[in-house]
Design a protein around this motif. Structure first.
Motif, short mmCIF file in Angstrom:
data_model
loop_
_atom_site.label_atom_id
_atom_site.label_comp_id
_atom_site.label_asym_id
_atom_site.label_seq_id
_atom_site.Cartn_x
_atom_site.Cartn_y
_atom_site.Cartn_z
N TRP A 149 -28.43 -29.05 -42.86
CA TRP A 149 -28.19 -27.63 -42.60
C TRP A 149 -28.49 -27.33 -41.15
O TRP A 149 -29.27 -28.02 -40.49
N VAL A 150 -27.81 -26.31 -40.65
CA VAL A 150 -27.96 -25.87 -39.27
C VAL A 150 -28.10 -24.35 -39.28
O VAL A 150 -27.37 -23.66 -39.98
N SER A 151 -29.04 -23.87 -38.52
CA SER A 151 -29.21 -22.43 -38.38
C SER A 151 -29.32 -22.11 -36.90
O SER A 151 -30.18 -22.64 -36.20
N GLU A 152 -28.43 -21.26 -36.44
CA GLU A 152 -28.43 -20.85 -35.04
C GLU A 152 -28.47 -19.34 -34.97
O GLU A 152 -28.09 -18.66 -35.92
N PHE A 153 -28.93 -18.82 -33.85
CA PHE A 153 -28.85 -17.38 -33.65
C PHE A 153 -28.66 -17.10 -32.17
O PHE A 153 -28.91 -17.95 -31.33
N SER A 154 -28.14 -15.91 -31.91
CA SER A 154 -27.92 -15.53 -30.52
C SER A 154 -28.34 -14.09 -30.31
O SER A 154 -28.36 -13.29 -31.25
N CYS A 155 -28.68 -13.78 -29.09
CA CYS A 155 -29.08 -12.43 -28.70
C CYS A 155 -27.93 -11.83 -27.90
O CYS A 155 -27.58 -12.36 -26.82
N GLU A 156 -27.34 -10.78 -28.42
CA GLU A 156 -26.23 -10.14 -27.72
C GLU A 156 -26.69 -9.51 -26.40
O GLU A 156 -25.92 -9.42 -25.45
N SER A 157 -27.93 -9.06 -26.35
CA SER A 157 -28.44 -8.41 -25.14
C SER A 157 -28.54 -9.36 -23.96
O SER A 157 -28.11 -9.05 -22.85
N CYS A 158 -29.15 -10.53 -24.20
CA CYS A 158 -29.38 -11.45 -23.08
C CYS A 158 -28.46 -12.67 -23.10
O CYS A 158 -28.45 -13.45 -22.15
N GLY A 159 -27.71 -12.85 -24.20
CA GLY A 159 -26.79 -13.97 -24.28
C GLY A 159 -27.43 -15.30 -24.66
O GLY A 159 -26.77 -16.33 -24.65
N ALA A 189 -28.76 -16.94 -47.57
CA ALA A 189 -27.80 -16.47 -46.58
C ALA A 189 -26.50 -17.27 -46.67
O ALA A 189 -25.40 -16.71 -46.55
N LEU A 190 -26.60 -18.59 -46.91
CA LEU A 190 -25.40 -19.41 -47.08
C LEU A 190 -24.62 -18.96 -48.32
O LEU A 190 -23.39 -18.86 -48.29
N LEU A 191 -25.33 -18.70 -49.42
CA LEU A 191 -24.66 -18.24 -50.64
C LEU A 191 -24.00 -16.88 -50.44
O LEU A 191 -22.88 -16.65 -50.91
N ALA A 192 -24.68 -16.00 -49.70
CA ALA A 192 -24.11 -14.67 -49.43
C ALA A 192 -22.85 -14.79 -48.56
O ALA A 192 -21.87 -14.07 -48.77
N ALA A 193 -22.88 -15.69 -47.61
CA ALA A 193 -21.76 -15.83 -46.68
C ALA A 193 -20.58 -16.60 -47.28
O ALA A 193 -19.43 -16.28 -47.01
N HIS A 194 -20.88 -17.63 -48.08
CA HIS A 194 -19.82 -18.53 -48.55
C HIS A 194 -19.61 -18.51 -50.06
O HIS A 194 -18.69 -19.15 -50.55
N GLY A 195 -20.48 -17.83 -50.78
CA GLY A 195 -20.38 -17.79 -52.23
C GLY A 195 -20.92 -19.05 -52.87
O GLY A 195 -21.26 -20.02 -52.20
N SER A 196 -20.99 -19.01 -54.19
CA SER A 196 -21.47 -20.18 -54.91
C SER A 196 -20.31 -20.83 -55.65
O SER A 196 -19.29 -20.20 -55.91
N VAL A 197 -20.45 -22.10 -55.91
CA VAL A 197 -19.48 -22.86 -56.70
C VAL A 197 -20.22 -23.49 -57.87
O VAL A 197 -21.45 -23.57 -57.87
N THR A 198 -19.46 -23.96 -58.85
CA THR A 198 -20.07 -24.55 -60.04
C THR A 198 -19.57 -25.97 -60.24
O THR A 198 -18.36 -26.22 -60.18
N MET A 235 -24.74 -20.27 -39.32
CA MET A 235 -25.45 -21.01 -40.32
C MET A 235 -24.44 -21.84 -41.09
O MET A 235 -23.38 -21.34 -41.46
N SER A 236 -24.78 -23.10 -41.32
CA SER A 236 -23.88 -23.94 -42.09
C SER A 236 -24.68 -25.02 -42.81
O SER A 236 -25.85 -25.28 -42.50
N GLN A 237 -24.00 -25.63 -43.77
CA GLN A 237 -24.59 -26.70 -44.56
C GLN A 237 -23.48 -27.71 -44.81
O GLN A 237 -22.32 -27.33 -45.05
N PHE A 238 -23.82 -29.00 -44.76
CA PHE A 238 -22.80 -30.02 -44.93
C PHE A 238 -23.45 -31.32 -45.39
O PHE A 238 -24.68 -31.45 -45.38
N VAL A 239 -22.61 -32.27 -45.79
CA VAL A 239 -23.07 -33.58 -46.23
C VAL A 239 -22.71 -34.58 -45.15
O VAL A 239 -21.58 -34.63 -44.68
N LEU A 240 -23.70 -35.37 -44.75
CA LEU A 240 -23.51 -36.41 -43.75
C LEU A 240 -24.24 -37.66 -44.23
O LEU A 240 -25.45 -37.59 -44.50
#
Length: 115
Positions: free
Chosen positions: A12-22, A41-50, A1-6
């Motif tokens: 934002w981009v959200s991807e997921f994968s299944c470890e069982s089937c790849g 989830a982005l805030l939990a992973a990367h924290g917040s800024v001010t 998961m990521s977020q950026f300025v373009l």
């Protein structure tokens, strides 16, 4: 998961994968604000800024214009954000606050993002 300025737009981009089937899938890749669950989830992973002003603003109008352009909020919402910016700073994801900082700079409003 990521977020950026373009191109002065939040993406934002959200991807997921299944470890069982790849299998790997992309849930979303495009412009716009991330849904609340993705944003949390982005805030939990990367924290917040001010985002805080670093000097006097040239006036309220440039601040309101920058906030409205960058975040697409209404004028009353922009007024609330401007008051919060001056009082406590605005907190959010690094990409969100970077987008707002750049919009403020384009309007001559000095501001910086702090961890």
């Amino acid at each position: 998961m990521s977020q950026f300025v373009l191109h002065d737009e939040l993406w934002w981009v959200s991807e997921f994968s299944c470890e069982s089937c790849g299998t790997r899938l992309c849930e979303h890749a495009g412009p716009g604000a991330a849904p609340d669950d993705v944003r949390q989830a982005l805030l939990a992973a990367h924290g917040s800024v001010t985002l805080r002003p670093t000097g006097p603003a040239p006036g309220l109008v440039p601040v309101l214009r920058a906030l409205r352009e960058a975040s697409g909020v209404s004028l009353p919402q922009a007024r609330e954000l401007a008051a919060e910016l001056v009082r406590d700073g605005l907190a959010g994801t690094p990409a969100e606050m970077g987008l707002l900082r750049d919009a403020l700079h384009r309007r001559g409003v000095p501001a910086d993002v702090q961890s």
